[in-house]
Design an enzyme around this catalytic site. Structure first.
Site, mmCIF file in Angstrom:
data_model
loop_
_atom_site.group_PDB
_atom_site.id
_atom_site.type_symbol
_atom_site.label_atom_id
_atom_site.label_comp_id
_atom_site.label_asym_id
_atom_site.label_seq_id
_atom_site.Cartn_x
_atom_site.Cartn_y
_atom_site.Cartn_z
ATOM 1 N N LYS A 161 0.849 -1.205 0.000
ATOM 2 C CA LYS A 161 0.000 0.000 0.000
ATOM 3 C C LYS A 161 0.881 1.249 0.000
ATOM 4 O O LYS A 161 0.674 2.165 -0.789
ATOM 5 C CB LYS A 161 -0.884 0.009 1.242
ATOM 6 C CG LYS A 161 -1.509 1.363 1.550
ATOM 7 C CD LYS A 161 -2.411 1.342 2.767
ATOM 8 C CE LYS A 161 -1.697 1.588 4.043
ATOM 9 N NZ LYS A 161 -1.366 3.000 4.333
ATOM 10 N N ASN A 162 1.916 1.251 0.845
ATOM 11 C CA ASN A 162 2.722 2.463 1.036
ATOM 12 C C ASN A 162 3.735 2.688 -0.068
ATOM 13 O O ASN A 162 4.492 3.658 -0.013
ATOM 14 C CB ASN A 162 3.403 2.432 2.414
ATOM 15 C CG ASN A 162 2.363 2.536 3.525
ATOM 16 O OD1 ASN A 162 1.193 2.857 3.253
ATOM 17 N ND2 ASN A 162 2.757 2.240 4.740
ATOM 18 N N ASP A 165 4.768 0.432 11.933
ATOM 19 C CA ASP A 165 3.528 -0.207 11.461
ATOM 20 C C ASP A 165 3.398 -1.634 11.951
ATOM 21 O O ASP A 165 2.309 -2.203 11.920
ATOM 22 C CB ASP A 165 3.471 -0.190 9.929
ATOM 23 C CG ASP A 165 3.325 1.216 9.401
ATOM 24 O OD1 ASP A 165 3.509 1.422 8.192
ATOM 25 O OD2 ASP A 165 3.051 2.124 10.204
ATOM 26 N N CYS A 167 -5.333 12.087 12.518
ATOM 27 C CA CYS A 167 -5.897 10.760 12.334
ATOM 28 C C CYS A 167 -5.651 10.005 13.629
ATOM 29 O O CYS A 167 -5.189 10.540 14.616
ATOM 30 C CB CYS A 167 -5.262 10.058 11.153
ATOM 31 S SG CYS A 167 -3.630 9.511 11.572
ATOM 32 N N ARG A 193 -1.042 14.746 12.514
ATOM 33 C CA ARG A 193 -0.143 14.327 11.429
ATOM 34 C C ARG A 193 0.424 15.597 10.789
ATOM 35 O O ARG A 193 -0.074 16.050 9.770
ATOM 36 C CB ARG A 193 -0.864 13.460 10.418
ATOM 37 C CG ARG A 193 -1.387 12.146 10.993
ATOM 38 C CD ARG A 193 -0.286 11.193 11.434
ATOM 39 N NE ARG A 193 0.425 10.600 10.323
ATOM 40 C CZ ARG A 193 0.009 9.491 9.685
ATOM 41 N NH1 ARG A 193 -1.132 8.929 10.033
ATOM 42 N NH2 ARG A 193 0.702 8.989 8.684
ATOM 43 N N ARG A 225 -8.427 -0.645 4.520
ATOM 44 C CA ARG A 225 -7.512 0.333 3.922
ATOM 45 C C ARG A 225 -6.176 -0.329 3.588
ATOM 46 O O ARG A 225 -5.472 0.101 2.686
ATOM 47 C CB ARG A 225 -7.253 1.494 4.886
ATOM 48 C CG ARG A 225 -8.393 2.478 5.021
ATOM 49 C CD ARG A 225 -7.944 3.681 5.835
ATOM 50 N NE ARG A 225 -6.645 4.134 5.370
ATOM 51 C CZ ARG A 225 -5.714 4.649 6.190
ATOM 52 N NH1 ARG A 225 -5.948 4.733 7.486
ATOM 53 N NH2 ARG A 225 -4.576 5.072 5.704
HETATM 54 C C1 EPZ Z 1 4.321 6.718 6.168
HETATM 55 O O1 EPZ Z 1 3.555 7.737 6.776
HETATM 56 C C2 EPZ Z 1 3.396 5.520 6.080
HETATM 57 N N1 EPZ Z 1 2.235 5.855 5.261
HETATM 58 C C3 EPZ Z 1 2.928 5.122 7.485
HETATM 59 O O2 EPZ Z 1 2.138 3.942 7.365
HETATM 60 C C4 EPZ Z 1 4.166 4.799 8.316
HETATM 61 O O3 EPZ Z 1 3.760 4.512 9.642
HETATM 62 C C5 EPZ Z 1 5.127 5.993 8.324
HETATM 63 O O4 EPZ Z 1 5.463 6.359 6.963
HETATM 64 C C6 EPZ Z 1 6.423 5.687 9.058
HETATM 65 O O5 EPZ Z 1 7.034 4.598 8.473
HETATM 66 C C7 EPZ Z 1 2.376 5.859 3.907
HETATM 67 O O6 EPZ Z 1 3.451 5.608 3.379
HETATM 68 C C8 EPZ Z 1 1.156 6.172 3.117
HETATM 69 P P1 EPZ Z 1 6.412 10.066 8.319
HETATM 70 P P2 EPZ Z 1 4.126 9.257 6.834
HETATM 71 O O7 EPZ Z 1 6.276 11.313 7.543
HETATM 72 O O8 EPZ Z 1 4.840 9.563 5.576
HETATM 73 C C9 EPZ Z 1 6.301 13.202 11.848
HETATM 74 C C10 EPZ Z 1 0.266 2.588 7.701
HETATM 75 O O9 EPZ Z 1 -0.238 2.071 8.708
HETATM 76 N N2 EPZ Z 1 6.242 14.212 10.789
HETATM 77 O O10 EPZ Z 1 7.659 9.235 8.191
HETATM 78 O O11 EPZ Z 1 3.020 10.144 7.254
HETATM 79 C C11 EPZ Z 1 4.991 12.427 11.941
HETATM 80 O O12 EPZ Z 1 4.058 13.122 12.743
HETATM 81 C C12 EPZ Z 1 0.756 4.020 7.742
HETATM 82 O O13 EPZ Z 1 0.445 2.000 6.605
HETATM 83 C C13 EPZ Z 1 6.375 15.546 11.119
HETATM 84 O O14 EPZ Z 1 6.545 15.897 12.284
HETATM 85 O O15 EPZ Z 1 5.176 9.104 8.017
HETATM 86 C C14 EPZ Z 1 5.427 11.145 12.568
HETATM 87 O O16 EPZ Z 1 5.503 11.320 13.977
HETATM 88 C C15 EPZ Z 1 0.541 4.642 9.112
HETATM 89 N N3 EPZ Z 1 6.298 16.488 10.140
HETATM 90 C C16 EPZ Z 1 6.826 10.929 12.023
HETATM 91 O O17 EPZ Z 1 7.275 12.207 11.527
HETATM 92 C C17 EPZ Z 1 6.110 16.145 8.819
HETATM 93 O O18 EPZ Z 1 6.062 17.049 7.960
HETATM 94 C C18 EPZ Z 1 6.889 9.916 10.875
HETATM 95 O O19 EPZ Z 1 6.105 10.418 9.861
HETATM 96 C C19 EPZ Z 1 5.976 14.785 8.497
HETATM 97 C C20 EPZ Z 1 6.061 13.833 9.492
#
Ligand code: EPZ
Length: 417
Positions: free
Chosen positions: A22-23, A306, A116, A121, A398
């Protein structure tokens, strides 16, 4: 409202084939907007998030056809640059379309991807990076109005956190930008490499994906291409925990074993035998699992956040105390309350969860509040004495393709009613 009905303590046996990631599928679909021709994505999973991404692409004016595991995207007629609020809210990761829409149409209007189940987020890293690349972003009334008066230009981006989504947005925005973009402290997840391979097959010049420093040389245009989406390493991990908690032997096939490297030591620590093949992993679980001393979620190649919930579900019946530390998301323990209803013994202190293994879980009605937490409830229900009802299936749908059909085929007594 539909629910899963699980009669627990059945063993599993046989083979489960893992669907496409998915990701990886979602950023690939966003990136297809950059292409000057048709893109064919093979091994796309049948998930509601993919359906939402198709709706977004069609709203933007792309032609999108889906047949079985293939999604064919022709972005030639893309002309709209807004994503309606309803679609933004349907899928938190719609922010991944931002860089692609700006690059293709020099404009983007979308609403803030609301919070969410995993806590707020934020998208500050996405916005700060795109601003460095020449994007003017006005944020008001919960809406992001983006434009590029002088076009996208390459920049040196130092990420304070190796955000997966921000890394993806910067790579996508950099492909057709003027000049070179360097990302320092980039995310190293396999999905980043998959995106880079797809874009390079379309003529992009991306180097270093999978490492912490990624360079993107802007080029004039991209073609389309055919691409095979990598397997979903988190779905694979989830089925491995299902085998572990039921004391089963299971072949998990159509995977890239190295993508599961951060999880295998945890499975071995709790007593599972692990046999590796070219594109499959066999899990041989013991009658009773040992506890896991400590699981700390980290950016790849650390233990993936995850997989925290399904692995926690597995540890609830282990012999001894397991410690979890969730370092990535602020509140990713929503599944704990529901696991307690199944008889688990878990205490949460901020980012730390302490799981005292119990001999047996007992069935109950439980509610999923996020995708991976929902998977954890299914995993726990497989081992619970009696009947477990799992509600909130829209979360599960999802990210897991026909989870109940796969588990039933392996011998679980599970059905959707
Ligand atoms: C991706 O989310 C995945 N989703 C998530 O999978 C996964 O948990 C995550 O990466 C970490 O591996 C998709 O790829 C669609 P991040 P993403 O930006 O990109 C903070 C699932 O269950 N952050 O690496 O949103 C954020 O709040 C989903 O399949 C900021 O602070 O993850 C989090 O604490 C859930 N500012 C951390 O970084 C930003 O601008 C990691 O977020 C962006 C992120």
């Amino acid at each position: 409202m539909s629910k899963l009905l699980i009669h627990g303590t059945r063993k599993l046996e046989g083979e489960v084939q893992i669907h496409g990631a998915k990701n990886s599928t979602l950023p690939l679909m966003a990136a297809s907007l950059l292409c000057g021709g048709e893109c064919v994505l093979h091994n796309c999973p049948a998930l509601s998030d993919v359906d939402t991404a198709i709706k977004i692409l069609r709203h933007l004016g792309c032609k999108v056809e889906r047949s079985a595991g293939d999604v064919v995207i022709n972005p030639i007629s893309a002309g709209s640059y807004d994503i309606p609020d309803c679609l933004m809210r349907e899928m938190r990761s719609s922010i991944i379309f931002l860089g692609a829409i700006i690059s293709r149409l020099q404009r983007a209007v979308l609403s803030f991807p609301g919070g969410c189940e995993l806590g707020p987020r934020p998208i500050d890293l996405h916005l700060a990076s795109l601003r460095k690349m020449g994007v003017v972003i006005n944020e008001d009334h919960g809406c992001l109005d983006c434009s590029v008066p002088e076009g996208l230009k390459g920049a040196v981006i130092n990420l304070s956190f190796p955000s997966v989504g921000a890394t993806e947005n910067i790579i996508i925005a950099g492909c057709l930008a003027k000049g070179k973009t360097v990302i320092n402290n980039a995310a190293r997840e396999p999905e980043i490499s998959d995106l880079s391979n797809f874009l390079n097959a379309c003529g992009a010049k991306i180097h270093g994906a999978g490492n912490s420093t990624i360079c993107v040389e802007g080029v004039a245009r991209l073609t389309g291409c055919e691409h095979h989406v990598i397997p979903d390493r988190i779905a694979a991990a989830t089925y491995m925990t299902a085998a572990a908690i039921t004391g089963s032997t299971l072949l998990v096939s159509r995977v890239v074993p190295e993508h599961l490297a951060p999880i295998l030591p945890v499975m071995e620590e709790c007593g599972c035998g692990i046999d590796l093949y070219d594109n499959a992993i066999r899990v041989v679980a013991p009658a009773r699992l040992n506890r896991i001393k400590s699981v700390r979620t980290m950016p790849y190649p650390g233990f993936p956040t995850d997989a925290q919930a399904p692995v926690m579900a597995m540890s609830t019946v282990a012999d001894g105390t397991s410690i979890f530390v969730e370092n990535i998301f602020e509140s990713r323990y929503k599944h704990v309350g529901e696991l307690l209803r199944l008889g688990a013994n878990i205490k949460v202190e901020g980012r730390v969860a302490v799981v005292e293994g119990v001999k047996r879980l007992s069935g109950a009605a439980v509610e999923a509040s996020d995708l991976r937490g929902g998977a954890a409830l299914v995993v726990a229900g497989l081992a619970a004495q009696g009947t477990t009802e799992v509600y909130g299936l829209h979360h599960l749908d999802r990210g897991y393709e026909c989870i109940e059909k796969n588990l039933a085929r392996l011998g679980a007594d599970i059905k959707r009613v």
